[in-house]
Each structure stands twice: as C-alpha cells, then as structure tokens.
Design an enzyme around this catalytic site. Sequence first.
Site, PDB file in Angstrom:
ATOM      1  N   TYR A 159     -12.705  53.453 -24.468  1.00  0.00           N
ATOM      2  CA  TYR A 159     -13.537  53.560 -25.915  1.00  0.00           C
ATOM      3  C   TYR A 159     -12.789  54.277 -27.006  1.00  0.00           C
ATOM      4  CZ  TYR A 159     -17.337  54.714 -28.881  1.00  0.00           C
ATOM      5  OH  TYR A 159     -18.063  55.122 -30.262  1.00  0.00           O
ATOM      6  N   LYS A 163     -11.307  52.592 -30.261  1.00  0.00           N
ATOM      7  CA  LYS A 163     -11.841  53.117 -31.941  1.00  0.00           C
ATOM      8  C   LYS A 163     -10.815  53.489 -32.495  1.00  0.00           C
ATOM      9  CE  LYS A 163     -15.751  53.274 -33.018  1.00  0.00           C
ATOM     10  NZ  LYS A 163     -16.504  52.298 -33.864  1.00  0.00           N
TER      11      LYS A 163
HETATM   12  N1  LIG Z   1     -23.881  56.998 -30.982  1.00  0.00           N
HETATM   13  C1  LIG Z   1     -22.922  57.773 -31.306  1.00  0.00           C
HETATM   14  O1  LIG Z   1     -23.144  59.103 -31.207  1.00  0.00           O
HETATM   15  C2  LIG Z   1     -21.709  57.204 -32.308  1.00  0.00           C
HETATM   16  C3  LIG Z   1     -20.762  58.381 -32.663  1.00  0.00           C
HETATM   17  C4  LIG Z   1     -19.926  58.028 -33.473  1.00  0.00           C
HETATM   18  C5  LIG Z   1     -19.651  56.706 -33.783  1.00  0.00           C
HETATM   19  N2  LIG Z   1     -20.525  55.696 -33.195  1.00  0.00           N
HETATM   20  C6  LIG Z   1     -20.355  54.390 -33.815  1.00  0.00           C
HETATM   21  O2  LIG Z   1     -21.464  53.817 -34.324  1.00  0.00           O
HETATM   22  C7  LIG Z   1     -21.500  52.421 -34.302  1.00  0.00           C
HETATM   23  C8  LIG Z   1     -22.894  51.988 -33.905  1.00  0.00           C
HETATM   24  O3  LIG Z   1     -23.143  52.920 -32.601  1.00  0.00           O
HETATM   25  P1  LIG Z   1     -24.500  53.051 -31.956  1.00  0.00           P
HETATM   26  O4  LIG Z   1     -24.764  54.233 -31.464  1.00  0.00           O
HETATM   27  O5  LIG Z   1     -25.558  52.584 -33.066  1.00  0.00           O
HETATM   28  O6  LIG Z   1     -24.505  51.770 -30.803  1.00  0.00           O
HETATM   29  P2  LIG Z   1     -25.452  50.720 -30.444  1.00  0.00           P
HETATM   30  O7  LIG Z   1     -24.811  50.255 -29.351  1.00  0.00           O
HETATM   31  O8  LIG Z   1     -26.988  51.085 -30.680  1.00  0.00           O
HETATM   32  O9  LIG Z   1     -25.307  49.667 -31.639  1.00  0.00           O
HETATM   33  C9  LIG Z   1     -24.171  48.916 -31.660  1.00  0.00           C
HETATM   34  C10 LIG Z   1     -24.705  47.599 -31.945  1.00  0.00           C
HETATM   35  O10 LIG Z   1     -23.539  46.663 -32.234  1.00  0.00           O
HETATM   36  C11 LIG Z   1     -24.024  45.234 -31.511  1.00  0.00           C
HETATM   37  N3  LIG Z   1     -22.862  44.697 -31.111  1.00  0.00           N
HETATM   38  C12 LIG Z   1     -22.060  45.007 -30.003  1.00  0.00           C
HETATM   39  N4  LIG Z   1     -21.168  44.057 -29.621  1.00  0.00           N
HETATM   40  C13 LIG Z   1     -21.502  43.345 -30.411  1.00  0.00           C
HETATM   41  C14 LIG Z   1     -20.727  41.991 -30.616  1.00  0.00           C
HETATM   42  N5  LIG Z   1     -19.651  41.647 -29.918  1.00  0.00           N
HETATM   43  N6  LIG Z   1     -20.902  41.174 -31.723  1.00  0.00           N
HETATM   44  C15 LIG Z   1     -22.157  41.623 -32.759  1.00  0.00           C
HETATM   45  N7  LIG Z   1     -22.680  42.838 -32.566  1.00  0.00           N
HETATM   46  C16 LIG Z   1     -22.373  43.563 -31.430  1.00  0.00           C
HETATM   47  C17 LIG Z   1     -25.022  45.811 -30.608  1.00  0.00           C
HETATM   48  O11 LIG Z   1     -25.881  44.777 -30.229  1.00  0.00           O
HETATM   49  C18 LIG Z   1     -25.711  46.896 -31.339  1.00  0.00           C
HETATM   50  O12 LIG Z   1     -26.829  46.393 -31.895  1.00  0.00           O
HETATM   51  C19 LIG Z   1     -20.251  52.149 -33.240  1.00  0.00           C
HETATM   52  O13 LIG Z   1     -19.363  51.476 -34.095  1.00  0.00           O
HETATM   53  C20 LIG Z   1     -19.949  53.448 -32.440  1.00  0.00           C
HETATM   54  O14 LIG Z   1     -18.690  53.383 -32.028  1.00  0.00           O
HETATM   55  C21 LIG Z   1     -21.308  56.046 -32.614  1.00  0.00           C
HETATM   56  C1  LIG Z   2     -22.366  67.067 -18.141  1.00  0.00           C
HETATM   57  C2  LIG Z   2     -23.965  66.429 -18.455  1.00  0.00           C
HETATM   58  C3  LIG Z   2     -24.774  67.579 -18.367  1.00  0.00           C
HETATM   59  O1  LIG Z   2     -26.113  67.682 -18.859  1.00  0.00           O
HETATM   60  C4  LIG Z   2     -24.032  65.843 -19.877  1.00  0.00           C
HETATM   61  C5  LIG Z   2     -23.370  64.737 -20.162  1.00  0.00           C
HETATM   62  C6  LIG Z   2     -23.465  64.331 -21.592  1.00  0.00           C
HETATM   63  C7  LIG Z   2     -22.637  63.116 -21.989  1.00  0.00           C
HETATM   64  C8  LIG Z   2     -23.101  61.722 -21.319  1.00  0.00           C
HETATM   65  C9  LIG Z   2     -22.729  63.363 -23.472  1.00  0.00           C
HETATM   66  C10 LIG Z   2     -21.854  64.502 -24.106  1.00  0.00           C
HETATM   67  C11 LIG Z   2     -21.293  64.119 -25.291  1.00  0.00           C
HETATM   68  C12 LIG Z   2     -21.655  62.784 -25.496  1.00  0.00           C
HETATM   69  C13 LIG Z   2     -21.016  61.944 -26.589  1.00  0.00           C
HETATM   70  C14 LIG Z   2     -20.457  62.600 -27.915  1.00  0.00           C
HETATM   71  O2  LIG Z   2     -21.731  63.030 -28.396  1.00  0.00           O
HETATM   72  C15 LIG Z   2     -20.023  61.815 -28.951  1.00  0.00           C
HETATM   73  C16 LIG Z   2     -19.772  60.679 -28.594  1.00  0.00           C
HETATM   74  C17 LIG Z   2     -19.005  59.830 -29.685  1.00  0.00           C
HETATM   75  C18 LIG Z   2     -19.468  58.361 -29.823  1.00  0.00           C
HETATM   76  O3  LIG Z   2     -18.540  57.547 -30.591  1.00  0.00           O
HETATM   77  C19 LIG Z   2     -19.933  57.496 -28.718  1.00  0.00           C
HETATM   78  C20 LIG Z   2     -20.815  58.262 -27.696  1.00  0.00           C
HETATM   79  C21 LIG Z   2     -20.291  59.622 -27.569  1.00  0.00           C
HETATM   80  C22 LIG Z   2     -19.051  59.525 -26.674  1.00  0.00           C
HETATM   81  C23 LIG Z   2     -21.205  60.462 -26.698  1.00  0.00           C
HETATM   82  C24 LIG Z   2     -21.675  59.966 -25.553  1.00  0.00           C
HETATM   83  C25 LIG Z   2     -22.512  60.742 -24.338  1.00  0.00           C
HETATM   84  C26 LIG Z   2     -21.724  62.149 -24.253  1.00  0.00           C
HETATM   85  C27 LIG Z   2     -20.630  62.096 -23.406  1.00  0.00           C
END
Ligand SMILES: NC(=O)c1ccc[n+]([C@@H]2O[C@H](COP(=O)([O-])OP(=O)(O)OC[C@H]3O[C@@H](n4cnc5c(N)ncnc54)[C@H](O)[C@@H]3O)[C@@H](O)[C@H]2O)c1
Ligand SMILES: C[C@@H](CO)CCC[C@@H](C)[C@H]1CC[C@H]2[C@@H]3[C@H](O)C=C4C[C@@H](O)CC[C@]4(C)[C@H]3CC[C@]12C
EC number: 1.1.1.-
Length: 369
Positions: A159, A163
């Site tokens: 992952y 990214k």
């Molecule tokens: N959730 C977090 O904490 C977090 C933190 C940093 C960055 N991000 C980034 O933010 C973005 C959104 O993450 P999220 O948490 O909303 O995830 P999410 O899984 O809720 O949303 C991702 C969306 O992308 C769509 N998708 C996946 N594969 C696809 C494909 N092949 N074609 C078209 N659509 C597709 C999914 O259906 C979904 O609706 C991602 O790029 C993720 O890397 C998320």
């Molecule tokens: C050890 C457990 C005891 O309670 C807790 C495990 C928690 C983990 C599942 C999550 C801790 C940190 C999270 C990640 C972080 O917040 C940032 C992210 C970046 C984003 O791009 C995708 C999601 C994630 C990797 C997020 C996923 C869940 C954790 C690893």
Amino acid sequence: MADSAQAQKLVYLVTGGCGFLGEHVVRMLLQREPRLGELRVFDRHLGPWLEELKTGPVRVTAIQGDVTEAHEVAAAVAGAHVVIHTAGLVDVFGRASPETIHEVNVQGTRNVIEACVQTGTQFLVYTSSMEVVGPNTKGHPFYRGNEDTLYEAVHRHPYPCSKALAERLVLEANGREVHGGLPLVTCALRPTGIYGEGHQIMRDFYRQGLRLGGWLFRAIPASVEHGRVYVGNVAWMHVLAARELERRAALMGGQVYFCYDGSPYKSYEDFNMEFLGPCGLQLVGARPLLPYWVLVFLAALNALLQWLLRPLVLYVPLLNPYTLAVASTTFTVSTDKAQRHFGYEPLFSWEDSRTRTILWVQAAGSSAQ
Ligand SMILES: NC(=O)c1ccc[n+]([C@@H]2O[C@H](COP(=O)([O-])OP(=O)(O)OC[C@H]3O[C@@H](n4cnc5c(N)ncnc54)[C@H](O)[C@@H]3O)[C@@H](O)[C@H]2O)c1
Ligand SMILES: C[C@@H](CO)CCC[C@@H](C)[C@H]1CC[C@H]2[C@@H]3[C@H](O)C=C4C[C@@H](O)CC[C@]4(C)[C@H]3CC[C@]12C
C-alpha cells in the site's frame, strides 16, 4: 477557466467519489464551489445516496467505472476542467494481492494522468497519504514534521509503496502539455489517518467494544502520537486546492501538502476514545496490557495464519506486523504550508469534528449500515 469567462461553469470529476473521503469531497463541492456546473462522480461502486444529489441545481453525473480501464477513465475525464483523483485501494490488511493494489493505485493514477493529457484537462489534485513518507520500515518517529522534514522514507508494504509511486507520477506530470497546448498543473494532498462520518474502522472498534461489554483494552503506549485529521477538513482542503490551482499554478504546481487541522495529538487508541468514550466505551489500562513482544508475536502469527489459510478462506485480522508498526510509531505533522500556498484554514473546529463524529458513531453503531 480564464478570467474573461468569470461566469463560466466548470466541470469537476471526482474519482472514488463514493468512498469515505470521496463522498465528503462530492458533498463539499456541491456546497462550497460556486463555479460548479457539472459534477461527475466516478467509482467502481456507486452509492444510492447519489440519487438525492441529482435533484439539485448542479448536474450530477454518476459514472460506474474502473480506474484501471484507461478507456473508461478517458471517457469520464473528457471535457472536465478539474479532476480530483481520490480513488484508491486502501488495504493494509492483506485483503487484496500486491499486484491488485499496484494496478489500482499506480496504473489507475497513470490512466488518470494520461486521460488529462489526451483530453486537455489542465488541473489535477491527487489524494496521496502520509504513508508516502512513513512510518518507515525502521520505525523511526516523525514528530510533528512538515513537508520539508528530512525522513528516511523506506517502504516494503504494497500500500505505501503504491501510494509513493502514484504520488511521484502525479508530481512528475506537472507541466506536461495537455491537448490544446496548455500545461498540466498537479498537486498531491497527504492526509494522516482520516476520521469522521463514514469511518468504518471506528465503527468496527465501537461494535467490538459493545460486544466486550463496553471495554476496550490498551495495546499501544499513550506516548505514541498518531496523526489524525477530520474528513470534512480533508474534503475542504481538496476543494480549495482544486479551486486555487489555476490562479496559483506557479506556486502550487508539483507541490505536496500534508492535510492538517486542529485535531489533538494523541495515540491512536486515546484519540479514538474521544468519540468512543462519549458513546459509553472505556479504555482499560493506563499502560498496554500486553508486553510489546507479545503483540509482535500475535501480529506475526496472524500473518502466518493469513498465508496458510489463504487457499481456503480470507483471514483478515486488524493486527498484522504492518498495522502494528503504523500504530506504534509516532507520526504527526505540524505545518502551515497549505495555509501559505492556498489560504487553507480548517472549516471545522476540533469541537465540531468531534461532535459530528460522535453522532455518527452512535447512529452507525446501532444500525446495520
Ligand atoms: N482513510 C484514510 O485514513 C486515508 C488516509 C490517507 C490517504 N487516504 C487516501 O484517500 C483516498 C480515499 O480513501 P478512503 O479512506 O476514502 O477509501 P475508500 O475505500 O472508502 O474509498 C476509495 C474509493 O475508491 C473506489 N475504488 C477503488 N478501486 C477503484 C477502481 N479500480 N476504480 C474506481 N474506483 C475505485 C472505491 O469503490 C471507493 O469508493 C485513497 O486514495 C487513500 O489512499 C486515505
Ligand atoms: C494495535 C491495535 C490495537 O488497538 C490497533 C491497530 C490499529 C490499526 C488497524 C490502525 C492504526 C493506524 C491506522 C492507519 C493510519 O491511521 C493511517 C492510514 C493511512 C491511509 O492512507 C490508509 C489507512 C491507514 C493505513 C490506517 C489503517 C489502520 C491503522 C493501521
């Protein structure tokens, strides 16, 4: 988007517009982007909630498509002024294969860039991640760092690797000539751990706590800071960045910005308790109940079981060596770059973000959504 055409209505495309973050970006654009004429929502899985948006003054077009299919992306991008590319496969639990993660996150992003170039779309905002930087495989802390902080970014997990590659593609594409002769302007936003309405892991922790009679058990020392940012502020930052890319192309083009707001610096578990506490849960232990080496052992055991069971069943526990490393390594940001470059200020205060999240956890925890 020329000055002479102030009244011109713009076409925006949001990839991944039905995801956790994507839905907030879509709603934020409809509320806060006065120049919006058409909003295209592109996702592999379209949400039923899109229907209600189609009755408003802005034309909302739902496009079911896959970012790995170049022709589907090109068709969706054609005629758009701005693309917000937030679609991605967020998998740190081993659900998808490394190849699939690469295909969606890297090839998907390449397809979006090429579609912009071919069709003449000039502005691209990419949702990157803090994980492009770290935590690294060595577990070095990143303590309240900013975009210029030196840090050894070394990844092995598919992952963060995907990214990081995708972000590089987006930044390198800045300045490329798009169809019609104008330069492509790109930037990347790097959220830390996003929380808020729609955050499924938070809902899962809540349900788990309820099953355990209202208790959660501390696994990570309270001293480990984990960066978090409210989804509404991340969405707002995307909308603002997309809006300002044209006016401030020279400054913003090819830049990265951490996403930040007034959320407090806390450990992952203590931060979750800001919401789960008011919902009736308690975190047991001022210190981790298990020694760290036991967690390391359990995480490795989970990884082994996942591998052994894969031919029979998909075993996807929350705890694995990677999630343990992320949760137990300090990674927080302190920056004002987005404020300096495009005037970003969080739209939601910490109090608002907290209240909204608590209300959602209460509703989501008791319903079957
Ligand atoms: N959730 C977090 O904490 C977090 C933190 C940093 C960055 N991000 C980034 O933010 C973005 C959104 O993450 P999220 O948490 O909303 O995830 P999410 O899984 O809720 O949303 C991702 C969306 O992308 C769509 N998708 C996946 N594969 C696809 C494909 N092949 N074609 C078209 N659509 C597709 C999914 O259906 C979904 O609706 C991602 O790029 C993720 O890397 C998320
Ligand atoms: C050890 C457990 C005891 O309670 C807790 C495990 C928690 C983990 C599942 C999550 C801790 C940190 C999270 C990640 C972080 O917040 C940032 C992210 C970046 C984003 O791009 C995708 C999601 C994630 C990797 C997020 C996923 C869940 C954790 C690893």
